[in-house]
Design an enzyme around this catalytic site. Structure first.
Site, PDB file in Angstrom:
ATOM      1  N   ASP A 102       6.806   7.868  -4.837  1.00  0.00           N
ATOM      2  CA  ASP A 102       6.397   9.241  -5.083  1.00  0.00           C
ATOM      3  C   ASP A 102       5.008   9.210  -5.730  1.00  0.00           C
ATOM      4  O   ASP A 102       4.802   8.498  -6.714  1.00  0.00           O
ATOM      5  CB  ASP A 102       7.403   9.872  -6.063  1.00  0.00           C
ATOM      6  CG  ASP A 102       7.604  11.351  -5.833  1.00  0.00           C
ATOM      7  OD1 ASP A 102       6.602  12.026  -5.578  1.00  0.00           O
ATOM      8  OD2 ASP A 102       8.750  11.812  -5.934  1.00  0.00           O
ATOM      9  N   ASP A 203       3.725  14.594  -3.842  1.00  0.00           N
ATOM     10  CA  ASP A 203       4.229  15.734  -4.606  1.00  0.00           C
ATOM     11  C   ASP A 203       3.322  16.957  -4.436  1.00  0.00           C
ATOM     12  O   ASP A 203       2.092  16.838  -4.534  1.00  0.00           O
ATOM     13  CB  ASP A 203       4.266  15.308  -6.084  1.00  0.00           C
ATOM     14  CG  ASP A 203       4.975  16.299  -6.969  1.00  0.00           C
ATOM     15  OD1 ASP A 203       6.171  16.525  -6.739  1.00  0.00           O
ATOM     16  OD2 ASP A 203       4.338  16.830  -7.894  1.00  0.00           O
ATOM     17  N   GLU A 254       5.265  17.047   0.243  1.00  0.00           N
ATOM     18  CA  GLU A 254       6.070  18.159  -0.260  1.00  0.00           C
ATOM     19  C   GLU A 254       5.213  19.418  -0.199  1.00  0.00           C
ATOM     20  O   GLU A 254       4.143  19.483  -0.815  1.00  0.00           O
ATOM     21  CB  GLU A 254       6.517  17.908  -1.701  1.00  0.00           C
ATOM     22  CG  GLU A 254       7.495  18.973  -2.162  1.00  0.00           C
ATOM     23  CD  GLU A 254       7.611  19.114  -3.666  1.00  0.00           C
ATOM     24  OE1 GLU A 254       8.643  19.582  -4.142  1.00  0.00           O
ATOM     25  OE2 GLU A 254       6.647  18.763  -4.386  1.00  0.00           O
ATOM     26  N   HIS A 327      16.151  16.436  -6.281  1.00  0.00           N
ATOM     27  CA  HIS A 327      16.259  16.542  -7.736  1.00  0.00           C
ATOM     28  C   HIS A 327      15.839  17.919  -8.265  1.00  0.00           C
ATOM     29  O   HIS A 327      15.895  18.146  -9.466  1.00  0.00           O
ATOM     30  CB  HIS A 327      15.393  15.450  -8.366  1.00  0.00           C
ATOM     31  CG  HIS A 327      13.947  15.629  -8.005  1.00  0.00           C
ATOM     32  ND1 HIS A 327      13.464  15.438  -6.728  1.00  0.00           N
ATOM     33  CD2 HIS A 327      12.884  16.016  -8.744  1.00  0.00           C
ATOM     34  CE1 HIS A 327      12.178  15.700  -6.696  1.00  0.00           C
ATOM     35  NE2 HIS A 327      11.788  16.043  -7.908  1.00  0.00           N
ATOM     36  N   ASP A 328      15.378  18.798  -7.383  1.00  0.00           N
ATOM     37  CA  ASP A 328      14.984  20.141  -7.805  1.00  0.00           C
ATOM     38  C   ASP A 328      15.970  21.200  -7.324  1.00  0.00           C
ATOM     39  O   ASP A 328      15.783  22.388  -7.606  1.00  0.00           O
ATOM     40  CB  ASP A 328      13.606  20.507  -7.222  1.00  0.00           C
ATOM     41  CG  ASP A 328      12.499  19.601  -7.722  1.00  0.00           C
ATOM     42  OD1 ASP A 328      12.591  19.139  -8.868  1.00  0.00           O
ATOM     43  OD2 ASP A 328      11.543  19.365  -6.955  1.00  0.00           O
TER      44      ASP A 328
HETATM   45  C1  GLC Z   1       7.619  18.811  -7.360  1.00  0.00           C
HETATM   46  C2  GLC Z   1       8.690  17.914  -7.930  1.00  0.00           C
HETATM   47  C3  GLC Z   1       9.235  18.548  -9.171  1.00  0.00           C
HETATM   48  C4  GLC Z   1       8.102  18.659 -10.165  1.00  0.00           C
HETATM   49  C5  GLC Z   1       6.907  19.396  -9.572  1.00  0.00           C
HETATM   50  C6  GLC Z   1       5.675  19.191 -10.395  1.00  0.00           C
HETATM   51  O1  GLC Z   1       8.082  20.031  -6.927  1.00  0.00           O
HETATM   52  O2  GLC Z   1       9.671  17.679  -6.957  1.00  0.00           O
HETATM   53  O3  GLC Z   1      10.313  17.838  -9.720  1.00  0.00           O
HETATM   54  O4  GLC Z   1       8.535  19.332 -11.301  1.00  0.00           O
HETATM   55  O5  GLC Z   1       6.585  18.949  -8.283  1.00  0.00           O
HETATM   56  O6  GLC Z   1       5.200  17.880 -10.285  1.00  0.00           O
END
Ligand code: GLC
Length: 560
Positions: A102, A203, A254, A327-328
């Site tokens: 990541d 990310d 993402e 995880h979100d």
């Molecule tokens: C992404 C991650 C999340 C994090 C955010 C800021 O959405 O998956 O867990 O809080 O980015 O880095």
């Protein structure tokens, strides 16, 4: 591992996401670590996954559990050492499992040495690594909101300027306009690629390019001025050419609040930007009018519409990640399934729904055994910065909900729902750790755990194992086009995948009552066979009229 010459290995692969803090503690710290992951490689091999996506393990003050990186070149000592990491990479490769890291480069921790130098010093060589603005009328430069609540700007008192943070105030946004920042990013990624990492998950990568006049947003929270921003494609092409293409890395971006058109370009099959994209539209079907922080049922017809839009829109143009959980996100079996009466059936059915689509499936730790939300009843049980911030804002500051209402909302929506420790066995703390875990284990672990699942041939685990194998054996899953068969049906989500010589029909009952549908005209019933189902006593003969039991999934294959 001898890397296969097939650069497109990820099209038939399934990827397993590990959230290291909650995966396995090799000692008695109460938090997971790299040695814990190594100890579970045989389990992952048994499941049959091809690669691991490891969420951040870099040095970090852990305000956002590692998404606030303070040193991109060091391992967080809570997780282990660089030697542990090298061992994990080598042993994963020996198991035939690739590793995807990541990378968080929209922002750094405010404890990063670049930010520490920039803070309070306009002349620091690192000042321009971040985004600073003068106040307007003594206030923040604009009204953009942080994704974790509150204004997105924080004052640096010594210089009188504000810095931008789209997430927590301890996560300062990097200034991608500065070519030096882009060089640093290339160096970071190259460092890990040189170690033999197979790929990267980027990310919130579609937020890196902000509209440079930083306007006030009169109709929203500011996201339209930095989401899929003006130079994002240019920046990605630059990084891709310098690093990803050079090392042959698989990449998944993402994409926050993105559009199909942008995703077609991010993941366009010429590989100029990324291999594939995550989008989240299908996970907003329980956000009425876009509002996450409310307790709400999900909109079933919207779910089908969204999948149809993305499956047909990316086919032949790009490539998507297929997923329900990370995880979100809360646990899918608690969210769209039925985690009490039909936990096993609905967990399997939901798995089938996404695994039979076009794209690359991502399985989040615990999903493969049908783990559920923990059902916390007190605010003290939560650790997540977003959840505790929202509690403060909604209950204490704005007083828009009561304490009890917020507890019910968090039990449905909090990110901690998926961050509870992995349930390995029935021993104390679910076999996750020998000490009290950092976040409470869900109380159903004595019966719901990996050991029990591996011992039970009818478990969710073996169903996922079959789904993973089917992608490798049945080409139409990768290549076929997509047709939504019953967009109007109130209970069944059925779709058809069609290639030149194979037809796959995936029928899914999303509810606890029996439901019926008719197979599409022209289906060659005599050639149809049931490829997989989540009920043991499945009839082998396929009839035109299909009756699905509660949460039943039935996958049919017709070969000509
Ligand atoms: C992404 C991650 C999340 C994090 C955010 C800021 O959405 O998956 O867990 O809080 O980015 O880095």
């Amino acid at each position: 591992m001898t890397q296969s010459a097939d650069k497109l290995w990820w099209k038939k692969a399934s990827i397993y996401q590990i959230y290291p803090k909650s995966f396995c503690d090799s000692g008695a710290k109460g938090t997971g670590d790299i040695q814990g992951i190594i100890s579970k490689l045989d389990y992952l091999k048994h499941l049959g996954i091809d690669a691991i996506w490891l969420t951040p393990i870099y040095e970090s003050p852990m305000i956002d559990n590692g998404y606030d990186i303070s040193d991109y070149y060091a391992i967080n000592p809570d997780f282990g050492t660089m030697a542990d990491f090298d061992q994990l990479l080598a042993e994963a490769h020996e198991h035939g499992i690739r590793i995807i890291m990541d990378i968080v480069v929209n922002h750094t921790s405010t404890e990063h040495k670049w930010f520490q130098s920039a803070l309070g010093d306009k002349n620091s060589p690192y000042r321009d690594y971040y985004i600073w603005k003068d106040p307007i009328n003594g206030e923040a430069p604009n009204n953009w909101e942080s994704k974790f609540g509150g204004n997105a700007w924080e004052l640096d008192e010594a210089t009188g300027q504000y810095y931008l943070h789209l997430f927590a105030k301890e996560q300062a946004d990097l200034n991608w306009e500065n070519p030096k920042v882009r060089e640093e990013v290339k160096d970071v990624i190259s460092f890990w690629a040189e170690k033999g990492i197979d790929g990267f998950r980027l990310d919130v990568i579609n937020l890196i390019s902000k509209q440079q006049d930083f306007p006030n947003d009169d109709i929203g929270d500011g996201r339209r001025f930095y989401t899929d921003g003006p130079k994002v494609h240019q920046y990605l092409q630059e990084i891709s050419e310098a690093v990803f293409q050079k090392y042959g890395s698989v990449t998944v971006g993402e994409m926050s609040s993105t559009t199909l058109e942008h995703c077609q370009q991010y993941s366009s099959l010429d590989n100029k930007e990324l291999s594939m994209v995550f989008n989240f539209h299908h996970l907003k079907v329980d956000y009425p009018n876009g509002e996450k922080w409310t307790k709400a049922p999900f909109n079933f017809s919207q779910l089908k519409e969204i999948f149809n839009h993305w499956q047909t829109g990316l086919n032949g143009k790009g490539w998507g990640a297929l997923f329900w959980c990370n995880h979100d996100q809360p646990r899918i079996v608690s969210r769209l399934g039925n985690d009490s009466e039909y936990r096993v059936e609905s967990a399997k059915m939901l798995g089938a729904v996404v695994h039979m689509m076009q794209g690359t499936p991502y399985i989040y730790q615990g999903e493969e055994i049908g783990m559920t939300n923990p059902g916390y009843t007190s605010i003290e049980q939560y650790r997540d910065v977003e959840s505790t911030n929202m509690y403060d804002i909604m209950v204490n500051r704005d007083k828009v909900v009561t304490h009890d209402e917020m507890i019910a909302i968090l039990a449905q929506k909090s990110r901690d729902n998926s961050r509870t420790p992995m349930q390995w066995n029935a021993s104390e703390f679910a076999g996750f750790s020998k000490a009290q875990p950092w976040l409470e284990v869900a109380s159903n672990y004595p019966a719901l755990n990996a050991e029990a699942a591996v011992d039970d041939k009818n478990s969710v685990f073996y169903f996922y194992k079959q789904l993973i194998q089917l992608r490798k054996d049945v080409d139409v899953i990768t290549t076929g086009d997509y047709q939504d068969l019953y967009p109007e049906h109130s209970a069944i989500f059925g779709y058809k995948r069609q290639s030149e010589n194979q037809t796959l029909i995936c029928l899914n009952n999303f509810y606890a009552d029996q439901a019926e549908c008719t197979l599409p005209v022209g289906t060659e019933l005599s050639k149809a066979k049931v490829l997989l189902s989540n009920y043991e006593d499945q009839e082998l003969a396929v009839t035109k009229q299909q009756v699905l039991r509660p949460y039943e999934t039935r996958i049919l294959l017709i070969e000509s």
